[in-house]
Design a protein around this motif. Sequence first.
Motif, PDB file in Angstrom:
ATOM      1  N   LEU A   4       0.809  -1.222   0.000  1.00 30.87           N
ATOM      2  CA  LEU A   4       0.000   0.000   0.000  1.00 30.87           C
ATOM      3  C   LEU A   4       0.840   1.270   0.000  1.00 30.87           C
ATOM      4  CD1 LEU A   4      -2.870  -1.003   2.468  1.00 30.87           C
ATOM      5  CD2 LEU A   4      -2.900  -1.012  -0.020  1.00 30.87           C
ATOM      6  N   ASN A   5       2.105   1.138   0.394  1.00 28.31           N
ATOM      7  CA  ASN A   5       2.976   2.320   0.439  1.00 28.31           C
ATOM      8  C   ASN A   5       3.168   2.957  -0.939  1.00 28.31           C
ATOM      9  OD1 ASN A   5       3.416   2.165   3.204  1.00 28.31           O
ATOM     10  ND2 ASN A   5       5.113   0.733   2.960  1.00 28.31           N
ATOM     11  N   THR A   6       2.946   2.174  -2.003  1.00 24.52           N
ATOM     12  CA  THR A   6       3.156   2.691  -3.362  1.00 24.52           C
ATOM     13  C   THR A   6       1.948   3.474  -3.883  1.00 24.52           C
ATOM     14  OG1 THR A   6       2.313   0.621  -4.322  1.00 24.52           O
ATOM     15  CG2 THR A   6       4.683   0.758  -3.906  1.00 24.52           C
ATOM     16  N   LEU A   7       0.821   3.428  -3.173  1.00 23.11           N
ATOM     17  CA  LEU A   7      -0.388   4.108  -3.621  1.00 23.11           C
ATOM     18  C   LEU A   7      -0.352   5.590  -3.274  1.00 23.11           C
ATOM     19  CD1 LEU A   7      -3.089   1.481  -2.545  1.00 23.11           C
ATOM     20  CD2 LEU A   7      -2.028   1.750  -4.791  1.00 23.11           C
ATOM     21  N   SER A   8      -1.095   6.385  -4.049  1.00 17.78           N
ATOM     22  CA  SER A   8      -1.184   7.821  -3.783  1.00 17.78           C
ATOM     23  C   SER A   8      -2.041   8.070  -2.548  1.00 17.78           C
ATOM     24  CB  SER A   8      -1.793   8.540  -4.987  1.00 17.78           C
ATOM     25  OG  SER A   8      -3.122   8.111  -5.200  1.00 17.78           O
ATOM     26  N   LEU A   9      -1.928   9.257  -1.967  1.00 15.47           N
ATOM     27  CA  LEU A   9      -2.661   9.590  -0.746  1.00 15.47           C
ATOM     28  C   LEU A   9      -4.180   9.507  -0.936  1.00 15.47           C
ATOM     29  CD1 LEU A   9      -2.572  10.447   2.197  1.00 15.47           C
ATOM     30  CD2 LEU A   9      -2.436  12.841   1.445  1.00 15.47           C
ATOM     31  N   PRO A  10      -4.754  10.056  -2.016  1.00 15.79           N
ATOM     32  CA  PRO A  10      -6.220   9.944  -2.198  1.00 15.79           C
ATOM     33  C   PRO A  10      -6.705   8.498  -2.250  1.00 15.79           C
ATOM     34  CG  PRO A  10      -5.324  11.596  -3.682  1.00 15.79           C
ATOM     35  CD  PRO A  10      -4.153  10.899  -3.075  1.00 15.79           C
ATOM     36  N   VAL A  11      -5.945   7.631  -2.915  1.00 13.72           N
ATOM     37  CA  VAL A  11      -6.330   6.210  -3.006  1.00 13.72           C
ATOM     38  C   VAL A  11      -6.229   5.556  -1.621  1.00 13.72           C
ATOM     39  CG1 VAL A  11      -5.768   3.965  -4.012  1.00 13.72           C
ATOM     40  CG2 VAL A  11      -5.642   6.026  -5.412  1.00 13.72           C
ATOM     41  N   LEU A  12      -5.180   5.898  -0.884  1.00 11.86           N
ATOM     42  CA  LEU A  12      -5.016   5.359   0.466  1.00 11.86           C
ATOM     43  C   LEU A  12      -6.172   5.764   1.373  1.00 11.86           C
ATOM     44  CD1 LEU A  12      -1.185   5.898   1.114  1.00 11.86           C
ATOM     45  CD2 LEU A  12      -2.378   3.698   1.009  1.00 11.86           C
ATOM     46  N   LEU A  13      -6.580   7.029   1.270  1.00 15.06           N
ATOM     47  CA  LEU A  13      -7.701   7.512   2.079  1.00 15.06           C
ATOM     48  C   LEU A  13      -8.993   6.785   1.713  1.00 15.06           C
ATOM     49  CD1 LEU A  13      -6.935  11.351   2.051  1.00 15.06           C
ATOM     50  CD2 LEU A  13      -6.769   9.806   4.009  1.00 15.06           C
ATOM     51  N   LEU A  14      -9.161   6.492   0.424  1.00 15.57           N
ATOM     52  CA  LEU A  14     -10.340   5.758  -0.028  1.00 15.57           C
ATOM     53  C   LEU A  14     -10.331   4.328   0.523  1.00 15.57           C
ATOM     54  CD1 LEU A  14     -12.887   5.552  -1.777  1.00 15.57           C
ATOM     55  CD2 LEU A  14     -11.417   4.894  -3.708  1.00 15.57           C
ATOM     56  N   SER A 221      -3.128   0.529   5.454  1.00 18.84           N
ATOM     57  CA  SER A 221      -3.391   1.815   4.799  1.00 18.84           C
ATOM     58  C   SER A 221      -3.156   2.971   5.763  1.00 18.84           C
ATOM     59  CB  SER A 221      -4.818   1.868   4.254  1.00 18.84           C
ATOM     60  OG  SER A 221      -5.773   1.653   5.274  1.00 18.84           O
ATOM     61  N   GLY A 222      -3.506   2.759   7.028  1.00 17.91           N
ATOM     62  CA  GLY A 222      -3.278   3.804   8.035  1.00 17.91           C
ATOM     63  C   GLY A 222      -1.805   4.086   8.244  1.00 17.91           C
ATOM     64  N   ASP A 223      -1.008   3.023   8.260  1.00 14.46           N
ATOM     65  CA  ASP A 223       0.442   3.176   8.407  1.00 14.46           C
ATOM     66  C   ASP A 223       1.024   3.928   7.211  1.00 14.46           C
ATOM     67  OD1 ASP A 223       2.940   2.588   9.783  1.00 14.46           O
ATOM     68  OD2 ASP A 223       3.356   1.265   8.100  1.00 14.46           O
ATOM     69  N   ALA A 224       0.537   3.623   6.008  1.00 12.64           N
ATOM     70  CA  ALA A 224       1.009   4.308   4.795  1.00 12.64           C
ATOM     71  C   ALA A 224       0.607   5.775   4.802  1.00 12.64           C
ATOM     72  CB  ALA A 224       0.436   3.610   3.556  1.00 12.64           C
ATOM     73  N   ILE A 225      -0.594   6.083   5.292  1.00  6.81           N
ATOM     74  CA  ILE A 225      -1.056   7.470   5.389  1.00  6.81           C
ATOM     75  C   ILE A 225      -0.185   8.251   6.364  1.00  6.81           C
ATOM     76  CG2 ILE A 225      -2.958   8.938   6.208  1.00  6.81           C
ATOM     77  CD1 ILE A 225      -4.878   6.750   5.140  1.00  6.81           C
ATOM     78  N   ALA A 226       0.179   7.613   7.474  1.00  3.27           N
ATOM     79  CA  ALA A 226       1.038   8.261   8.472  1.00  3.27           C
ATOM     80  C   ALA A 226       2.394   8.618   7.878  1.00  3.27           C
ATOM     81  CB  ALA A 226       1.218   7.349   9.677  1.00  3.27           C
ATOM     82  N   GLN A 227       2.928   7.737   7.030  1.00  2.94           N
ATOM     83  CA  GLN A 227       4.212   8.007   6.377  1.00  2.94           C
ATOM     84  C   GLN A 227       4.102   9.200   5.429  1.00  2.94           C
ATOM     85  OE1 GLN A 227       6.066   4.490   4.667  1.00  2.94           O
ATOM     86  NE2 GLN A 227       5.354   3.205   6.349  1.00  2.94           N
ATOM     87  N   HIS A 228       2.950   9.337   4.768  1.00  6.09           N
ATOM     88  CA  HIS A 228       2.738  10.490   3.884  1.00  6.09           C
ATOM     89  C   HIS A 228       2.787  11.797   4.667  1.00  6.09           C
ATOM     90  CE1 HIS A 228       1.791   9.238  -0.267  1.00  6.09           C
ATOM     91  NE2 HIS A 228       1.424   8.085   0.271  1.00  6.09           N
ATOM     92  N   PHE A 229       2.240  11.773   5.895  1.00  2.00           N
ATOM     93  CA  PHE A 229       2.197  12.982   6.720  1.00  2.00           C
ATOM     94  C   PHE A 229       3.396  13.089   7.663  1.00  2.00           C
ATOM     95  CE2 PHE A 229      -2.369  12.573   5.649  1.00  2.00           C
ATOM     96  CZ  PHE A 229      -2.603  13.863   5.177  1.00  2.00           C
ATOM     97  N   HIS A 230       4.332  12.128   7.572  1.00  2.00           N
ATOM     98  CA  HIS A 230       5.554  12.112   8.395  1.00  2.00           C
ATOM     99  C   HIS A 230       5.232  12.180   9.892  1.00  2.00           C
ATOM    100  CE1 HIS A 230       7.725  12.652   4.645  1.00  2.00           C
ATOM    101  NE2 HIS A 230       6.979  13.725   4.375  1.00  2.00           N
ATOM    102  N   MET A 231       4.220  11.406  10.305  1.00  2.00           N
ATOM    103  CA  MET A 231       3.840  11.381  11.716  1.00  2.00           C
ATOM    104  C   MET A 231       4.797  10.499  12.504  1.00  2.00           C
ATOM    105  SD  MET A 231      -0.329  11.109  11.801  1.00  2.00           S
ATOM    106  CE  MET A 231      -0.319  11.146  13.595  1.00  2.00           C
TER     107      MET A 231
END
Length: 351
Positions: A4-14, A221-231
């Motif tokens: 999931l890390n390869t997906l874009s942020l909008p797709v991850l949120l979906l 997906s949540g972990d991948a979203i966190a990486q996008h936001f550098h949490m």
Amino acid sequence: MMELNTLSLPVLLLVFTVAAAIIWVAGIHLSKSVDILSRHFHLGQALGGVILLAVVTNLPEIAITVSAALKGNLDMAVGNILGGIALQTVVLMFLDAFVLGKKGALTFMASSMSLILESIVLVMILILVVIGHQLPDSLSVFHISPASFAILLVWIFSLILVDKAGKGLPWKKENLSQNGSAKDKQSSQNKKTGKHIGKTVFIFVLCSLLTLFAGVTLESSGDAIAQHFHMNGLIFGATVLALATSLPEISTGAAAIKLGDYELAISDILGGNAFLPVLFLVASVIAKKPALPEAQPADIYLTGVAILLTLVYCIGLTFRSKKQCLRMGMDSLAVFLIYMLSIAGLFFIAS
């Protein structure tokens, strides 16, 4: 499952939203099916919550723990087990304020000695976690810490105690007339539901599988979203991710309250929290290394917070106060404030 890390942020949120929706809907049907199965097999609401609902709603955590242990990543396995217990206790506050609301305090509506017993057992298990963390890796049997064996034994013994408490305790004699009428109603309900028990079992199994798949997807997906936001990983795990993996408990708890099964709603949380540390034994066997000594300072900190929150609800269940503030019981308000302060302390640990 795809990376999931390869997906874009909008797709991850979906993906995250769809997985959350599946868990929510499955949770509603799980709560209804567990309610029926508990009556049909004479488990009682507390024992039904401990055995059926608590284990099923923790299927995502089970899958994540097994996956992490297979990779030899015991840090993640331990963090997954301990990180969500405190927040899952806060789920009771959410149910109290936003689902039950002005009807009354949740611990007042759920009058059961079994729940007090469950909370005490949970505290015992969490104390064993703290004790086991101090033991060296070398002190193990078949790669398993003695504390992990003790946790399993306490959990199994607690099932026997909860079952016994659910059948009646000597000091509850004043409630015999109420219990008698309740048994009559339950008997008639059993006759009605017995005809459709096969369908109920099918729904239970199907929703369990959906919860497992959607829960793991939610975590990834949540972990991948966190990486996008550098949490910060620790803060994210104890807040956003813990909340995401607690969605099954929120959904089933809300459904149970709407059914009037207040005892089942609380038992789901307490029973699930008591069951999670049992997974230390599973993780140790898979990784061939004791898991408990791998706990980080933040994990032990959150374990202490979970003990504190559980004891607050234990007091609430004992006194059964009708008092409310901000649409929740006073115990739930105390739990909310303690948890917020504990998250502030977690920032210092993370830094």
